[in-house]
Scaffold this active site. Sequence first.
Site, PDB file in Angstrom:
ATOM      1  N   GLU A 220      -5.140   6.851  -3.370  1.00 43.62           N
ATOM      2  CA  GLU A 220      -5.550   6.346  -4.688  1.00 43.62           C
ATOM      3  C   GLU A 220      -6.988   6.694  -5.050  1.00 43.62           C
ATOM      4  O   GLU A 220      -7.351   6.647  -6.226  1.00 43.62           O
ATOM      5  CB  GLU A 220      -5.343   4.828  -4.750  1.00 43.62           C
TER       6      GLU A 220
ATOM      7  N   HIS B  46      -2.008  -0.183  -9.635  1.00 41.36           N
ATOM      8  CA  HIS B  46      -2.605  -1.076  -8.625  1.00 41.36           C
ATOM      9  C   HIS B  46      -3.337  -2.245  -9.291  1.00 41.36           C
ATOM     10  O   HIS B  46      -4.525  -2.475  -9.060  1.00 41.36           O
ATOM     11  CB  HIS B  46      -3.559  -0.302  -7.706  1.00 41.36           C
TER      12      HIS B  46
ATOM     13  N   ARG C  33       0.856  -1.184   0.000  1.00 40.62           N
ATOM     14  CA  ARG C  33       0.000   0.000   0.000  1.00 40.62           C
ATOM     15  C   ARG C  33       0.895   1.238   0.000  1.00 40.62           C
ATOM     16  O   ARG C  33       1.942   1.268   0.666  1.00 40.62           O
ATOM     17  CB  ARG C  33      -0.916   0.034   1.227  1.00 40.62           C
TER      18      ARG C  33
END
Length: 335
Positions: free
Chosen positions: A283, A308, A254
């Site tokens: 994000e 991602h 992350r």
Amino acid sequence: MAEPSYKIESYPNADKPKMLFSAPYEFFPENLKNHLTENYDVTFAFNAPRDKVMELLPGTKIWFTGTCPPYFMDKEMIDASASLKIMATPSTGTNHLDVQHAESKKIEVISIKESPVIEQIYASSEFSFSLLLAMVNKVPFAVEQAKQGVWREKEHEFRSIELNGKTIGLIGYGRIGRKMARFSESFGMKILAYDPFKNIETSYVNEVDNLDDLLAQSDIVSLHLHLNDETKGMFDKTYFDKMKDGAYFLNTARGEIVDEQAMLDALQSGKLKAAAVDVISEEHEKDKLNHPVIQYAREHNNLLVTPHIAGCTVDSESKAAKDVIRQIEEYLAKN
């Protein structure tokens, strides 16, 4: 940047629980989608913008969320349905939703973090190692140069290193860390691993008790941690300073675990040879183009960023969705 296209598909089923399904589903096998349409009053709304989702939420009992939506599932969204009893995400991470507020309203938050299914999912670890290879071998740079007709006349810029004999340091030894160790071993690498919550017994992995030792010895440092209050912002300048000069850095965990400015400074100074990340902070914000990490990657060849997508395979997402549906139905049967 244009809004992504979306369509709303509703399958009314008045005597069944009302579900809003904002995760991707177009690749589902027919029997899985049929299961949803037959057993729920379901509306599919993948890629729908926040305001549209807000319109769809009232009366929803189950919200099957996407894993990387262009909005944060905050108090306002959660409160939009007084009937909401379950928020389910087919991911290990839950930082895209306000878990604390959901739990304060006694809403069940379901994920695959503690589910046995994660041992059957290989996408994230396969992608992580692929990203490592792409970073070390400068694959994206070489591909772009070839498209422009550049060949071996720039080989001094293409030249990379072999992984065989190099040391990789894995921070976190859960399911992805373990698979990364297996891949690394097959490439002839020396493997160090640090995880204070695991007893590491893999024969070819050297467990270290001190993170400083791992940082000082590793040619490549790879993060495989869950984001929580303890790990948020953990990997800061002090950690980058303790790494080998010219080391490589990989983060597919992350973005919020890393002090991104410290990472960019280490890349700019040459402390890091290169870095590759599949995640960035915040994000859910729409303006990715002006995110500092994205800006740096546009202007430099030593930072590789992907959007991602480590877990973005038909296989992994189908397995995760089936497992989350199983958990939803087990919860409904008991409550």
